[in-house]
Each structure stands twice: as structure tokens, then as C-alpha cells.
Design a protein around this motif. Structure first.
Motif, PDB file in Angstrom:
ATOM      1  N   MET A  70       0.724  -1.240   0.046  1.00 60.34           N
ATOM      2  CA  MET A  70       0.056  -0.015   0.198  1.00 60.34           C
ATOM      3  C   MET A  70       0.864   1.168   0.111  1.00 60.34           C
ATOM      4  O   MET A  70       1.757   1.336   0.803  1.00 60.34           O
ATOM      5  N   ALA A  71       0.570   2.047  -0.919  1.00 58.24           N
ATOM      6  CA  ALA A  71       1.317   3.380  -1.077  1.00 58.24           C
ATOM      7  C   ALA A  71       0.503   4.480  -0.436  1.00 58.24           C
ATOM      8  O   ALA A  71      -0.561   4.496  -0.487  1.00 58.24           O
ATOM      9  N   LEU A  72       1.267   5.461  -0.162  1.00 62.30           N
ATOM     10  CA  LEU A  72       0.776   6.801   0.604  1.00 62.30           C
ATOM     11  C   LEU A  72       1.012   8.078  -0.320  1.00 62.30           C
ATOM     12  O   LEU A  72       2.147   8.053  -0.655  1.00 62.30           O
ATOM     13  N   THR A  73       0.134   8.698  -0.776  1.00 61.85           N
ATOM     14  CA  THR A  73       0.231  10.069  -1.404  1.00 61.85           C
ATOM     15  C   THR A  73      -0.458  11.145  -0.656  1.00 61.85           C
ATOM     16  O   THR A  73      -1.703  10.991  -0.151  1.00 61.85           O
ATOM     17  N   VAL A  74       0.492  12.153  -0.348  1.00 57.69           N
ATOM     18  CA  VAL A  74      -0.051  13.303   0.480  1.00 57.69           C
ATOM     19  C   VAL A  74      -0.279  14.469  -0.441  1.00 57.69           C
ATOM     20  O   VAL A  74       0.888  15.078  -1.063  1.00 57.69           O
ATOM     21  N   LYS A  75      -1.469  14.915  -0.637  1.00 62.60           N
ATOM     22  CA  LYS A  75      -1.681  16.023  -1.569  1.00 62.60           C
ATOM     23  C   LYS A  75      -1.961  17.213  -0.454  1.00 62.60           C
ATOM     24  O   LYS A  75      -2.827  17.477   0.276  1.00 62.60           O
ATOM     25  N   ILE A  76      -0.980  18.176  -0.576  1.00 61.17           N
ATOM     26  CA  ILE A  76      -1.011  19.394   0.129  1.00 61.17           C
ATOM     27  C   ILE A  76      -1.725  20.410  -0.500  1.00 61.17           C
ATOM     28  O   ILE A  76      -1.442  20.765  -1.496  1.00 61.17           O
ATOM     29  N   ASP A  77      -3.061  20.942   0.390  1.00 57.35           N
ATOM     30  CA  ASP A  77      -3.869  21.560  -0.428  1.00 57.35           C
ATOM     31  C   ASP A  77      -3.462  23.038  -0.114  1.00 57.35           C
ATOM     32  O   ASP A  77      -3.271  23.776  -1.172  1.00 57.35           O
ATOM     33  N   ARG A  78      -3.337  23.396   1.235  1.00 60.38           N
ATOM     34  CA  ARG A  78      -3.125  24.816   1.569  1.00 60.38           C
ATOM     35  C   ARG A  78      -2.766  24.962   3.067  1.00 60.38           C
ATOM     36  O   ARG A  78      -3.132  24.213   3.921  1.00 60.38           O
ATOM     37  N   PHE A  79      -1.911  26.077   3.370  1.00 61.80           N
ATOM     38  CA  PHE A  79      -1.602  26.318   4.650  1.00 61.80           C
ATOM     39  C   PHE A  79      -2.226  27.823   5.002  1.00 61.80           C
ATOM     40  O   PHE A  79      -2.241  29.070   4.268  1.00 61.80           O
ATOM     41  N   GLY A  80      -2.827  27.998   6.269  1.00 60.28           N
ATOM     42  CA  GLY A  80      -3.446  29.019   6.468  1.00 60.28           C
ATOM     43  C   GLY A  80      -2.677  29.902   7.592  1.00 60.28           C
ATOM     44  O   GLY A  80      -1.914  29.530   8.420  1.00 60.28           O
ATOM     45  N   PHE A  81      -2.609  31.209   7.106  1.00 56.07           N
ATOM     46  CA  PHE A  81      -1.682  32.360   7.989  1.00 56.07           C
ATOM     47  C   PHE A  81      -2.596  33.408   8.347  1.00 56.07           C
ATOM     48  O   PHE A  81      -3.443  33.774   7.500  1.00 56.07           O
ATOM     49  N   LYS A  82      -2.290  34.211   9.557  1.00 51.26           N
ATOM     50  CA  LYS A  82      -2.977  35.359   9.844  1.00 51.26           C
ATOM     51  C   LYS A  82      -2.457  36.568   9.061  1.00 51.26           C
ATOM     52  O   LYS A  82      -1.058  36.371   8.567  1.00 51.26           O
ATOM     53  N   GLY A  83      -3.135  37.617   8.753  1.00 51.10           N
ATOM     54  CA  GLY A  83      -2.611  38.838   7.905  1.00 51.10           C
ATOM     55  C   GLY A  83      -2.387  38.469   6.553  1.00 51.10           C
ATOM     56  O   GLY A  83      -2.630  37.378   5.981  1.00 51.10           O
ATOM     57  N   ARG A  84      -1.721  39.397   5.967  1.00 50.80           N
ATOM     58  CA  ARG A  84      -1.274  39.679   4.548  1.00 50.80           C
ATOM     59  C   ARG A  84      -0.098  39.428   4.260  1.00 50.80           C
ATOM     60  O   ARG A  84       0.726  40.280   3.909  1.00 50.80           O
ATOM     61  N   GLU A  85       0.561  38.371   4.688  1.00 43.73           N
ATOM     62  CA  GLU A  85       2.033  38.219   4.499  1.00 43.73           C
ATOM     63  C   GLU A  85       2.509  37.651   2.984  1.00 43.73           C
ATOM     64  O   GLU A  85       1.703  36.843   2.389  1.00 43.73           O
ATOM     65  N   ALA A  86       3.375  38.503   2.702  1.00 42.68           N
ATOM     66  CA  ALA A  86       3.865  38.136   1.257  1.00 42.68           C
ATOM     67  C   ALA A  86       5.207  37.293   1.206  1.00 42.68           C
ATOM     68  O   ALA A  86       6.332  37.495   1.673  1.00 42.68           O
ATOM     69  N   PHE A  87       4.798  36.160   1.075  1.00 40.84           N
ATOM     70  CA  PHE A  87       5.817  34.990   1.077  1.00 40.84           C
ATOM     71  C   PHE A  87       6.491  34.810  -0.554  1.00 40.84           C
ATOM     72  O   PHE A  87       5.665  34.964  -1.245  1.00 40.84           O
ATOM     73  N   ILE A  88       7.807  34.954  -0.465  1.00 40.18           N
ATOM     74  CA  ILE A  88       8.462  34.914  -1.617  1.00 40.18           C
ATOM     75  C   ILE A  88       8.871  33.253  -1.954  1.00 40.18           C
ATOM     76  O   ILE A  88       9.610  32.647  -1.011  1.00 40.18           O
ATOM     77  N   ASP A  89       8.775  32.782  -3.069  1.00 39.89           N
ATOM     78  CA  ASP A  89       8.742  31.378  -3.461  1.00 39.89           C
ATOM     79  C   ASP A  89       8.401  30.397  -2.507  1.00 39.89           C
ATOM     80  O   ASP A  89       9.237  29.318  -1.868  1.00 39.89           O
ATOM     81  N   PRO A  90       7.155  30.290  -1.937  1.00 39.88           N
ATOM     82  CA  PRO A  90       6.968  29.398  -0.786  1.00 39.88           C
ATOM     83  C   PRO A  90       6.637  28.031  -1.171  1.00 39.88           C
ATOM     84  O   PRO A  90       6.287  27.994  -2.460  1.00 39.88           O
ATOM     85  N   HIS A  91       7.214  27.139  -0.491  1.00 39.48           N
ATOM     86  CA  HIS A  91       7.041  25.689  -0.947  1.00 39.48           C
ATOM     87  C   HIS A  91       7.212  25.075   0.368  1.00 39.48           C
ATOM     88  O   HIS A  91       7.151  25.425   1.682  1.00 39.48           O
ATOM     89  N   ALA A  92       6.686  23.652   0.500  1.00 39.64           N
ATOM     90  CA  ALA A  92       6.584  22.771   1.478  1.00 39.64           C
ATOM     91  C   ALA A  92       7.914  21.777   1.399  1.00 39.64           C
ATOM     92  O   ALA A  92       7.921  21.287   0.282  1.00 39.64           O
ATOM     93  N   VAL A 142      -4.494  18.969   3.992  1.00 37.95           N
ATOM     94  CA  VAL A 142      -4.157  18.267   3.168  1.00 37.95           C
ATOM     95  C   VAL A 142      -5.051  16.808   3.147  1.00 37.95           C
ATOM     96  O   VAL A 142      -5.936  16.721   3.598  1.00 37.95           O
ATOM     97  N   GLU A 143      -4.849  16.112   1.950  1.00 41.67           N
ATOM     98  CA  GLU A 143      -5.677  14.906   1.706  1.00 41.67           C
ATOM     99  C   GLU A 143      -4.701  13.760   1.442  1.00 41.67           C
ATOM    100  O   GLU A 143      -3.604  13.856   0.682  1.00 41.67           O
ATOM    101  N   CYS A 144      -4.911  12.652   2.082  1.00 42.92           N
ATOM    102  CA  CYS A 144      -4.169  11.470   1.819  1.00 42.92           C
ATOM    103  C   CYS A 144      -4.978  10.443   1.115  1.00 42.92           C
ATOM    104  O   CYS A 144      -5.871  10.184   1.346  1.00 42.92           O
ATOM    105  N   LEU A 145      -4.203   9.948   0.179  1.00 40.56           N
ATOM    106  CA  LEU A 145      -4.538   8.877  -0.615  1.00 40.56           C
ATOM    107  C   LEU A 145      -3.931   7.632  -0.333  1.00 40.56           C
ATOM    108  O   LEU A 145      -2.649   7.598  -0.544  1.00 40.56           O
ATOM    109  N   LEU A 146      -4.450   6.514  -0.075  1.00 36.44           N
ATOM    110  CA  LEU A 146      -3.905   5.361   0.288  1.00 36.44           C
ATOM    111  C   LEU A 146      -4.398   4.507  -0.948  1.00 36.44           C
ATOM    112  O   LEU A 146      -5.449   4.272  -1.311  1.00 36.44           O
TER     113      LEU A 146
END
Length: 148
Positions: free
Chosen positions: A1-23, A141-145
Motif C-alpha cells: 500500500m502506498a501513501l500520497t499526500v496532497k498538500i492543499d493549503r496552509f493558513g496564515f493570519k494577516g497579509r504576509e507576502a511570502f517569496i517562493d513559498p514551498h513545502a 492535506v488530502e491523504c490517498l492510500l
């Protein structure tokens, strides 16, 4: 059985301007040791403003390389939100979150998880955990087994 993690979104307060955000996704055992090499996502797709806060939208999938049957039940999947800081000329971790395999229902092929977001530094041993904000912020996130 394999696991795939689909990263949907990260929530932050305020209007932060992130440059090249990644996980960065890491698979870690109960004592905080990496089980396999960490994987970086491509840069986030978008940002969206809602009444709950600002979200950085990824909509990116990462495949866990080790089969689920070979992982211990207390293995954790860590996600670190990273972005570039031009003044320091480096990539910095803003926040992190995690879930354990025991939180997943093996009878479901697909399941959504909303995780609390913690302040840096990332603690792979899961002992020093502090929320990033008083406001309720989540990483979705969404996990797919899947059987292969």
C-alpha cells in the motif's frame, strides 16, 4: 500500500507576502529520525484571502517512497512551510505541522486532514510544540492510500 499526500493549503493570519513559498515533506520515526529522504514541493500555486485568514494554496502531491506496510504505526509525516528571505539571502522555515499514520483510517482510500500549524523551529521528536498563532490556523492535506 502506498501513501500520497496532497498538500492543499496552509493558513496564515494577516497579509504576509511570502517569496517562493514551498513545502518540505519528511517521514520521521518516533525518536525523530528520518525514515527516507525529505522531499520539496514546487513553489505554491496561489494565495487566497478568506474571512478566516490568508491561505497559501499548493495543490501539490508528494508520494511517500516507503510502502505503508514497512512503516511503523507511530511514524509521522511532517510538513514544513518554507519561503525565501531576500535580506538574509536564504530559505527559511516559517511553520510546520504533522500527522501520524495511526490517524489515518486504512479502510478509506481518500481522507482529508486539517492540522494545527506550529511555530518554528521544527521538532522532529514532537516534544516542543507551540502554536504559530492564537488564531485557529490549519494546514489542509488530502491523504490517498492506494494498493499497487
Amino acid at each position: 500500500m502506498a501513501l500520497t499526500v496532497k498538500i492543499d493549503r496552509f493558513g496564515f493570519k494577516g497579509r504576509e507576502a511570502f517569496i517562493d513559498p514551498h513545502a518540505t515533506l519528511s517521514v520521521v520515526n518516533s525518536i525523530g529520525t528520518l525514515v527516507e529522504a525529505s522531499q520539496d514541493t514546487p513553489i505554491a500555486r496561489d494565495r487566497e484571502e478568506t474571512s478566516e485568514g490568508t491561505y497559501v494554496v499548493f495543490d501539490r502531491s508528494v508520494h511517500v517512497q516507503t510502502p505503508v506496510s514497512e512503516l511503523e504505526e507511530d511514524v509521522a509525516i511532517f510538513l514544513e512551510f518554507k519561503h525565501y528571505k531576500p535580506k538574509k539571502k536564504k530559505t527559511s522555515t516559517k511553520a510546520w505541522c504533522f500527522f501520524t499514520l495511526s490517524e489515518l483510517d486504512p479502510s478509506l482510500d481518500q481522507q482529508r486532514i486539517a492540522m494545527e500549524i506550529y511555530a518554528k523551529p521544527t521538532d522532529l521528536s514532537r516534544r516542543r510544540v507551540g502554536l504559530l498563532s492564537v488564531k485557529k490556523l490549519y494546514a489542509h492535506v488530502e491523504c490517498l492510500l492506494r494498493t499497487e
